[in-house]
Design a protein around this motif. Sequence first.
Motif, PDB file in Angstrom:
ATOM      1  N   ALA A 136     -20.883 -40.722 -46.170  1.00 51.13           N
ATOM      2  CA  ALA A 136     -19.617 -40.299 -45.567  1.00 51.13           C
ATOM      3  C   ALA A 136     -18.830 -41.499 -45.059  1.00 51.13           C
ATOM      4  O   ALA A 136     -17.603 -41.568 -45.216  1.00 51.13           O
ATOM      5  CB  ALA A 136     -19.899 -39.312 -44.426  1.00 51.13           C
ATOM      6  N   TYR A 137     -19.514 -42.462 -44.453  1.00 52.97           N
ATOM      7  CA  TYR A 137     -18.860 -43.679 -43.975  1.00 52.97           C
ATOM      8  C   TYR A 137     -18.319 -44.472 -45.165  1.00 52.97           C
ATOM      9  O   TYR A 137     -17.177 -44.938 -45.159  1.00 52.97           O
ATOM     10  CB  TYR A 137     -19.864 -44.513 -43.180  1.00 52.97           C
ATOM     11  N   ARG A 138     -19.152 -44.612 -46.193  1.00 53.59           N
ATOM     12  CA  ARG A 138     -18.763 -45.404 -47.362  1.00 53.59           C
ATOM     13  C   ARG A 138     -17.568 -44.792 -48.087  1.00 53.59           C
ATOM     14  O   ARG A 138     -16.741 -45.509 -48.651  1.00 53.59           O
ATOM     15  CB  ARG A 138     -19.943 -45.520 -48.317  1.00 53.59           C
ATOM     16  N   GLU A 139     -17.472 -43.467 -48.057  1.00 54.88           N
ATOM     17  CA  GLU A 139     -16.330 -42.805 -48.699  1.00 54.88           C
ATOM     18  C   GLU A 139     -15.019 -43.200 -48.019  1.00 54.88           C
ATOM     19  O   GLU A 139     -13.981 -43.362 -48.673  1.00 54.88           O
ATOM     20  CB  GLU A 139     -16.511 -41.283 -48.655  1.00 54.88           C
ATOM     21  N   LYS A 140     -15.083 -43.366 -46.696  1.00 52.56           N
ATOM     22  CA  LYS A 140     -13.881 -43.757 -45.945  1.00 52.56           C
ATOM     23  C   LYS A 140     -13.651 -45.267 -46.010  1.00 52.56           C
ATOM     24  O   LYS A 140     -12.502 -45.718 -46.011  1.00 52.56           O
ATOM     25  CB  LYS A 140     -14.026 -43.318 -44.481  1.00 52.56           C
ATOM     26  N   PHE A 141     -14.744 -46.044 -46.059  1.00 52.71           N
ATOM     27  CA  PHE A 141     -14.636 -47.502 -46.079  1.00 52.71           C
ATOM     28  C   PHE A 141     -15.638 -48.040 -47.095  1.00 52.71           C
ATOM     29  O   PHE A 141     -16.782 -48.358 -46.761  1.00 52.71           O
ATOM     30  CB  PHE A 141     -14.913 -48.078 -44.688  1.00 52.71           C
ATOM     31  N   PRO A 142     -15.252 -48.150 -48.355  1.00 51.03           N
ATOM     32  CA  PRO A 142     -16.189 -48.522 -49.421  1.00 51.03           C
ATOM     33  C   PRO A 142     -16.843 -49.889 -49.244  1.00 51.03           C
ATOM     34  O   PRO A 142     -17.885 -50.144 -49.857  1.00 51.03           O
ATOM     35  CB  PRO A 142     -15.307 -48.489 -50.682  1.00 51.03           C
ATOM     36  N   LEU A 143     -16.254 -50.753 -48.430  1.00 50.09           N
ATOM     37  CA  LEU A 143     -16.818 -52.092 -48.279  1.00 50.09           C
ATOM     38  C   LEU A 143     -17.969 -52.153 -47.279  1.00 50.09           C
ATOM     39  O   LEU A 143     -18.482 -53.238 -47.002  1.00 50.09           O
ATOM     40  CB  LEU A 143     -15.729 -53.068 -47.839  1.00 50.09           C
ATOM     41  N   ILE A 144     -18.397 -51.007 -46.757  1.00 51.63           N
ATOM     42  CA  ILE A 144     -19.440 -51.050 -45.732  1.00 51.63           C
ATOM     43  C   ILE A 144     -20.750 -51.616 -46.283  1.00 51.63           C
ATOM     44  O   ILE A 144     -21.459 -52.357 -45.594  1.00 51.63           O
ATOM     45  CB  ILE A 144     -19.672 -49.662 -45.087  1.00 51.63           C
ATOM     46  N   GLU A 145     -21.096 -51.310 -47.514  1.00 50.19           N
ATOM     47  CA  GLU A 145     -22.338 -51.852 -48.065  1.00 50.19           C
ATOM     48  C   GLU A 145     -22.245 -53.365 -48.298  1.00 50.19           C
ATOM     49  O   GLU A 145     -23.172 -54.090 -47.914  1.00 50.19           O
ATOM     50  CB  GLU A 145     -22.733 -51.105 -49.337  1.00 50.19           C
ATOM     51  N   PRO A 146     -21.168 -53.875 -48.914  1.00 55.68           N
ATOM     52  CA  PRO A 146     -21.034 -55.336 -48.977  1.00 55.68           C
ATOM     53  C   PRO A 146     -21.037 -55.978 -47.601  1.00 55.68           C
ATOM     54  O   PRO A 146     -21.598 -57.067 -47.421  1.00 55.68           O
ATOM     55  CB  PRO A 146     -19.692 -55.544 -49.690  1.00 55.68           C
ATOM     56  N   MET A 147     -20.434 -55.305 -46.622  1.00 56.19           N
ATOM     57  CA  MET A 147     -20.422 -55.850 -45.261  1.00 56.19           C
ATOM     58  C   MET A 147     -21.840 -55.960 -44.715  1.00 56.19           C
ATOM     59  O   MET A 147     -22.223 -56.984 -44.116  1.00 56.19           O
ATOM     60  CB  MET A 147     -19.576 -54.952 -44.365  1.00 56.19           C
ATOM     61  N   ALA A 148     -22.650 -54.926 -44.921  1.00 57.94           N
ATOM     62  CA  ALA A 148     -24.037 -54.963 -44.452  1.00 57.94           C
ATOM     63  C   ALA A 148     -24.802 -56.098 -45.125  1.00 57.94           C
ATOM     64  O   ALA A 148     -25.567 -56.824 -44.479  1.00 57.94           O
ATOM     65  CB  ALA A 148     -24.722 -53.621 -44.714  1.00 57.94           C
ATOM     66  N   ARG A 149     -24.592 -56.274 -46.422  1.00 59.65           N
ATOM     67  CA  ARG A 149     -25.291 -57.342 -47.143  1.00 59.65           C
ATOM     68  C   ARG A 149     -24.828 -58.718 -46.679  1.00 59.65           C
ATOM     69  O   ARG A 149     -25.638 -59.648 -46.549  1.00 59.65           O
ATOM     70  CB  ARG A 149     -25.080 -57.190 -48.650  1.00 59.65           C
ATOM     71  N   GLU A 150     -23.528 -58.867 -46.428  1.00 58.48           N
ATOM     72  CA  GLU A 150     -23.021 -60.170 -45.997  1.00 58.48           C
ATOM     73  C   GLU A 150     -23.484 -60.512 -44.585  1.00 58.48           C
ATOM     74  O   GLU A 150     -23.699 -61.679 -44.265  1.00 58.48           O
ATOM     75  CB  GLU A 150     -21.502 -60.198 -46.131  1.00 58.48           C
ATOM     76  N   GLN A 192     -15.243 -46.289 -38.313  1.00 60.45           N
ATOM     77  CA  GLN A 192     -16.202 -46.561 -37.254  1.00 60.45           C
ATOM     78  C   GLN A 192     -15.985 -45.624 -36.072  1.00 60.45           C
ATOM     79  O   GLN A 192     -16.954 -45.157 -35.457  1.00 60.45           O
ATOM     80  CB  GLN A 192     -16.094 -48.020 -36.797  1.00 60.45           C
ATOM     81  N   ASP A 193     -14.733 -45.334 -35.743  1.00 61.05           N
ATOM     82  CA  ASP A 193     -14.451 -44.409 -34.642  1.00 61.05           C
ATOM     83  C   ASP A 193     -15.054 -43.037 -34.927  1.00 61.05           C
ATOM     84  O   ASP A 193     -15.640 -42.403 -34.031  1.00 61.05           O
ATOM     85  CB  ASP A 193     -12.944 -44.287 -34.417  1.00 61.05           C
ATOM     86  N   GLU A 194     -14.922 -42.572 -36.166  1.00 62.62           N
ATOM     87  CA  GLU A 194     -15.497 -41.274 -36.526  1.00 62.62           C
ATOM     88  C   GLU A 194     -17.019 -41.322 -36.424  1.00 62.62           C
ATOM     89  O   GLU A 194     -17.653 -40.371 -35.956  1.00 62.62           O
ATOM     90  CB  GLU A 194     -15.065 -40.881 -37.937  1.00 62.62           C
ATOM     91  N   TYR A 195     -17.598 -42.422 -36.871  1.00 56.71           N
ATOM     92  CA  TYR A 195     -19.054 -42.570 -36.786  1.00 56.71           C
ATOM     93  C   TYR A 195     -19.501 -42.593 -35.327  1.00 56.71           C
ATOM     94  O   TYR A 195     -20.485 -41.940 -34.958  1.00 56.71           O
ATOM     95  CB  TYR A 195     -19.469 -43.858 -37.485  1.00 56.71           C
ATOM     96  N   ASN A 196     -18.786 -43.325 -34.480  1.00 61.81           N
ATOM     97  CA  ASN A 196     -19.136 -43.395 -33.067  1.00 61.81           C
ATOM     98  C   ASN A 196     -19.064 -42.029 -32.397  1.00 61.81           C
ATOM     99  O   ASN A 196     -19.824 -41.746 -31.460  1.00 61.81           O
ATOM    100  CB  ASN A 196     -18.209 -44.369 -32.337  1.00 61.81           C
ATOM    101  N   ASN A 197     -18.167 -41.186 -32.861  1.00 57.75           N
ATOM    102  CA  ASN A 197     -17.989 -39.855 -32.272  1.00 57.75           C
ATOM    103  C   ASN A 197     -18.953 -38.818 -32.836  1.00 57.75           C
ATOM    104  O   ASN A 197     -18.931 -37.657 -32.421  1.00 57.75           O
ATOM    105  CB  ASN A 197     -16.556 -39.374 -32.475  1.00 57.75           C
ATOM    106  N   SER A 198     -19.807 -39.250 -33.784  1.00 62.72           N
ATOM    107  CA  SER A 198     -20.702 -38.298 -34.449  1.00 62.72           C
ATOM    108  C   SER A 198     -21.977 -38.042 -33.665  1.00 62.72           C
ATOM    109  O   SER A 198     -22.760 -37.168 -34.025  1.00 62.72           O
ATOM    110  CB  SER A 198     -21.077 -38.841 -35.834  1.00 62.72           C
ATOM    111  N   GLY A 199     -22.203 -38.818 -32.617  1.00 62.90           N
ATOM    112  CA  GLY A 199     -23.441 -38.709 -31.865  1.00 62.90           C
ATOM    113  C   GLY A 199     -24.403 -39.839 -32.144  1.00 62.90           C
ATOM    114  O   GLY A 199     -25.426 -39.979 -31.459  1.00 62.90           O
TER     115      GLY A 199
END
Length: 264
Positions: A40-54, A203-210
């Motif tokens: 769900a996060y990646r759908e909104k921000f596709p670069l999250i996986e490259p960010m994690a790897r970097e 990230q705001d949506e993720y933070n609000n997810s619990g």
Amino acid sequence: MPNDQQPPAIDTSVAHSARVWNYWLGGKDHYAADQVAGDAYREKFPLIEPMARESRDFLVRAVTYLTRDAGVRQFLDVGAGLPTANNTHQVVQRIAPESRVVYVDHDRLVLLHVESMGESTSEGSMDYVLTDMRDTDSVVEGAAKTLDFSQPIGLVINDVLGHIVDWDDALSLVRRLVDRLPSGSYLSLSHATADNETHRRAQDEYNNSGAIPYIFREPEVTRAFFDGLELVDPGFVSWPNWRPEPTTGKLTVRAGWGGVARKP
């Protein structure tokens, strides 16, 4: 690993921040709920996986520098999270097998996965301290069972300080830990910021997810973690620009910043 701790029961039906990060990194310690949250996060921000790897790649290059070039043989990795490929002890012990590494995390979940980190070399050692990183006395007391605090130590704090919501608390934590290190020690630290407004909204949506929230901070702010220390070249820069190698990814040019500094 502390031998008086029993692995906890876990609820695999609820997403867990450390397991979601492990999923993005291509690890194996996650479940269906974590994949759903990560997708769900990646759908909104596709670069999250490259960010994690970097982010992870910065850690690898930083501890490689500390071992190979700065001659550090002791490491304290605070906020280690779940294991994945190229954990700190694996990287440094490939270069210097006699190195000693202590991981610190507050999450009992990690006790279920410590064996995934791989064993230490016979020449060196690896241990785990289960405590909140904000309890610096417990961090140092636990680490001192393996590390010699009269000799230089590489303090590693990789992309976890955003979980401390209050800025003053985060800054105080780093300064208290650095104060306990001897002269000649090093701090390797990174912190994420928003790559763009879409990233911030995701990230705001993720933070609000619990899930455990993560607070983005701008590099003009987080540079203060290195006050009083001697930054090594190239200073405090975006992850892909810190001593890049030919294989270093450069998709997220702003999402995270890091640096390595020596304590005088």
